[in-house]
Design an enzyme around this catalytic site. Structure first.
Site, short mmCIF file in Angstrom:
data_model
loop_
_atom_site.label_atom_id
_atom_site.label_comp_id
_atom_site.label_asym_id
_atom_site.label_seq_id
_atom_site.Cartn_x
_atom_site.Cartn_y
_atom_site.Cartn_z
N LYS A 54 -6.59 2.80 -2.85
CA LYS A 54 -6.09 2.00 -1.65
C LYS A 54 -6.03 2.85 -0.36
O LYS A 54 -6.85 2.54 0.58
CB LYS A 54 -4.75 0.98 -1.94
CG LYS A 54 -4.53 0.63 -0.64
CD LYS A 54 -5.42 -0.77 -0.24
CE LYS A 54 -5.04 -1.29 1.06
NZ LYS A 54 -5.98 -2.50 1.80
N SER B 232 0.99 -1.06 -0.16
CA SER B 232 0.02 -0.15 0.11
C SER B 232 0.87 1.17 0.00
O SER B 232 1.55 1.64 1.05
CB SER B 232 -0.88 0.23 1.26
OG SER B 232 -1.75 -1.23 1.20
N LYS C 135 0.06 5.17 8.24
CA LYS C 135 0.69 5.36 7.14
C LYS C 135 -0.39 5.63 5.98
O LYS C 135 -0.15 6.48 5.24
CB LYS C 135 1.68 4.26 6.78
CG LYS C 135 2.29 4.26 5.50
CD LYS C 135 1.84 3.46 4.41
CE LYS C 135 1.83 1.80 4.92
NZ LYS C 135 1.11 1.11 3.81
P1 NDP Z 1 4.41 -6.87 7.64
O1 NDP Z 1 4.92 -6.02 8.75
O2 NDP Z 1 3.57 -8.26 8.07
O3 NDP Z 1 5.35 -7.51 6.54
C1 NDP Z 1 6.37 -6.63 6.17
C2 NDP Z 1 7.47 -7.29 5.42
O4 NDP Z 1 8.28 -6.38 4.70
C3 NDP Z 1 8.12 -8.44 5.85
O5 NDP Z 1 8.47 -9.24 4.96
C4 NDP Z 1 9.34 -7.50 6.09
O6 NDP Z 1 10.73 -8.29 6.50
C5 NDP Z 1 9.53 -6.72 5.04
N1 NDP Z 1 10.39 -5.35 5.09
C6 NDP Z 1 10.32 -4.53 6.23
N2 NDP Z 1 11.28 -3.56 6.08
C7 NDP Z 1 12.18 -3.83 4.89
C8 NDP Z 1 13.32 -3.58 4.40
N3 NDP Z 1 13.78 -2.32 4.89
N4 NDP Z 1 13.86 -4.22 3.48
C9 NDP Z 1 13.13 -5.32 3.11
N5 NDP Z 1 12.16 -6.01 3.53
C10 NDP Z 1 11.58 -5.37 4.57
O7 NDP Z 1 3.36 -6.22 6.82
P2 NDP Z 1 1.99 -6.47 6.18
O8 NDP Z 1 2.25 -7.88 5.38
O9 NDP Z 1 0.78 -6.59 6.86
O10 NDP Z 1 1.93 -5.51 5.11
C11 NDP Z 1 2.56 -5.36 3.83
C12 NDP Z 1 1.83 -4.24 3.20
O11 NDP Z 1 0.66 -4.68 2.83
C13 NDP Z 1 1.88 -2.96 3.65
O12 NDP Z 1 1.78 -1.76 2.83
C14 NDP Z 1 0.32 -2.80 4.35
O13 NDP Z 1 -0.22 -1.66 4.50
C15 NDP Z 1 -0.46 -3.92 3.21
N6 NDP Z 1 -1.65 -4.52 3.42
C16 NDP Z 1 -1.81 -5.08 4.81
C17 NDP Z 1 -2.93 -5.83 5.11
C18 NDP Z 1 -2.98 -6.62 6.44
O14 NDP Z 1 -4.21 -6.85 6.98
N7 NDP Z 1 -1.93 -6.80 7.04
C19 NDP Z 1 -3.98 -5.71 4.07
C20 NDP Z 1 -3.74 -5.16 3.02
C21 NDP Z 1 -2.42 -4.31 2.86
P3 NDP Z 1 10.95 -9.07 7.90
O15 NDP Z 1 10.26 -10.37 7.88
O16 NDP Z 1 12.47 -9.10 7.78
O17 NDP Z 1 10.65 -8.20 8.97
#
Ligand code: NDP
Length: 290
Positions: free
Chosen positions: A166, A91, A235
Site C-alpha cells: 500500500k 494504511s 504519512k
Molecule cells: P479520516 O481522517 O476520515 O478518519 C479517521 C478515523 O480515525 C476517524 O474515525 C477518527 O475518529 C479516528 N481516529 C483518529 N484518531 C484516533 C484516535 N487517537 N483514537 C481512535 N480513533 C481515532 O481518515 P480516512 O478514513 O480517510 O483514512 C483512514 C485510513 O485509510 C488511513 O490510514 C488512510 O491513509 C487510509 N486510506 C484513506 C483513503 C481515502 O481516500 N480517504 C483511501 C485509502 C486508504 P474521529 O471521527 O473521532 O475523528
C-alpha cells in the site's frame, strides 16, 4: 459471524455500512456521535463499552496510522475473543504492525494487515481493492467479510506485506501527482491551454490517474474536495521511504518525493485534499492551474 468496526472516518464509515448488510456489525468511533449516526443510517449496533467485544469474531480497524491502532489495542486487548481475527484496514506501518501481530498472537487473536485502495468512491460503492498480509488460511477465513466492501482481495505475503504494498502504491500516486503538477505548471507558464494539453497527454504515454482524473476533476475545477488528506499521503510517502530503506534498495526519487510532501503538508495544510500539493508548486511558480 459477528463483526465490529473501529474508526468511522471517510473510509471506515461506508465500509462498516457494507459489512453490516452481510454480518451483524458493532461500531465504535472516537467521536461517538458518528457511531450513533451510523447506527441510524445502517442499523449497526453502537459498541457501548469494549466488554461487548467478547463474542466478536472479526474486529476491523481503519484509523489514520498504526499509532492510533496501538492506542485502541491497549484499550480492547483484555476483551478480545480467543481465536478471533483483527483486520487492520489502516494504511499502516509494516514494522510496528508486526509488534501488534505478536501481542495479539499472545492473546490468541490473528492480525491481518489489509489496507485498501479505491478512495471514498470505492468505499461507498463497495468496490475497494484490498492488499492483505498474513497467514494464507486466515486470509481464506477473512474472504467473506472482506468481500462485503471489496471487489478485489489479493494476498501479498506475510504480516506487514499489505502495508508495504500500500505504501509503495501511494508513493506512485504521490510521484505521479507531483510530476503531472510540475509539467502543467511549466505548460501554464508557456501559455499552453491546459485542457488541450491534458486531452492529448491522456491518450499518450505520460497519462496516469493524476492526469486522467485527479487534476481535471479536482485541480482545474479548483474544488480540491477533501476526501483523502494531504497529511495522510505524506504519512504514506514516509512509510514507503522506510520500507525502501529497510530493504536496502536505492530509491532517490522516493526520498525527494517524501520531503516535498512533508513540505506541502506543513505549508499547504495537512487537512487539505492530497491534490492540493500542486498549490505549493503554483506558489513557487506564480501560476494557478485552471
Ligand atoms: P479520516 O481522517 O476520515 O478518519 C479517521 C478515523 O480515525 C476517524 O474515525 C477518527 O475518529 C479516528 N481516529 C483518529 N484518531 C484516533 C484516535 N487517537 N483514537 C481512535 N480513533 C481515532 O481518515 P480516512 O478514513 O480517510 O483514512 C483512514 C485510513 O485509510 C488511513 O490510514 C488512510 O491513509 C487510509 N486510506 C484513506 C483513503 C481515502 O481516500 N480517504 C483511501 C485509502 C486508504 P474521529 O471521527 O473521532 O475523528
Amino acid at each position: 459471524m459477528k463483526t465490529a468496526f473501529v474508526g468511522l472516518g471517510a473510509m471506515g464509515y461506508p465500509m462498516a455500512g457494507h459489512l453490516n448488510t452481510h454480518f451483524k456489525t458493532l461500531v465504535w468511533n472516537r467521536t461517538a456521535e458518528k457511531a450513533h449516526q451510523h447506527s441510524n443510517e445502517f442499523g449497526t449496533v453502537v459498541l457501548d463499552g469494549f466488554a461487548m467485544l467478547q463474542d466478536v469474531d472479526v474486529l476491523f480497524t481503519c484509523l489514520p496510522t498504526t499509532r492510533e491502532v496501538i492506542e485502541v489495542l491497549e484499550q480492547v486487548l483484555p476483551y478480545l475473543k480467543k481465536g478471533g481475527l483483527w483486520i487492520d484496514c489502516t494504511s499502516g506501518d509494516p514494522v510496528k504492525s508486526l509488534e501488534v501481530a505478536q501481542r495479539l498472537q499472545a492473546a490468541e487473536v490473528t492480525y491481518l494487515d489489509a489496507p485498501v485502495s479505491g478512495g471514498t468512491t470505492g468505499a461507498i460503492q463497495g468496490t475497494l481493492s484490498v492488499m492483505v498480509g498474513g497467514p494464507r488460511a486466515e486470509i481464506e477465513r477473512a474472504q467473506p467479510v472482506l468481500q462485503s466492501f471489496a471487489s478485489k482481495v489479493v494476498h501479498v505475503g506475510e504480516v506487514g506485506s499489505g502495508h508495504a504494498v500500500k505504501a509503495v502504491n501511494n508513493m506512485l500516486l504521490a510521484i505521479n501527482l507531483l510530476s503531472a503538477g510540475e509539467g502543467l505548471v511549466a505548460l501554464a507558464k508557456l501559455g499552453v491551454n491546459l485542457e488541450a494539453a491534458l486531452e492529448v497527454i491522456n491518450v499518450s504515454s505520460g497519462r496516469s490517474n493524476a492526469t486522467q482524473n485527479l487534476i481535471p476533476q479536482r485541480v482545474l475545477t479548483r474544488e480540491f474536495p477533501a476526501t483523502f488528506a494531504l497529511g495522510l499521503l505524506a504519512k504514506d510517502a514516509g512509510i514507503a521511504l522506510d520500507v525502501a530503506r529497510s530493504s536496502g534498495a536505492s530509491t532517490p526519487l522516493f526520498a525527494l518525493t517524501e520531503s516535498l510532501y512533508k513540505a506541502a503538508r506543513d505549508t499547504v495544510g495537512a487537512a487539505e485534499d492530497h491534490t492540493a500539493v500542486v498549490k505549493m508548486l503554483e506558489t513557487w511558480n506564480g501560476v494557478v492551474l485552471k
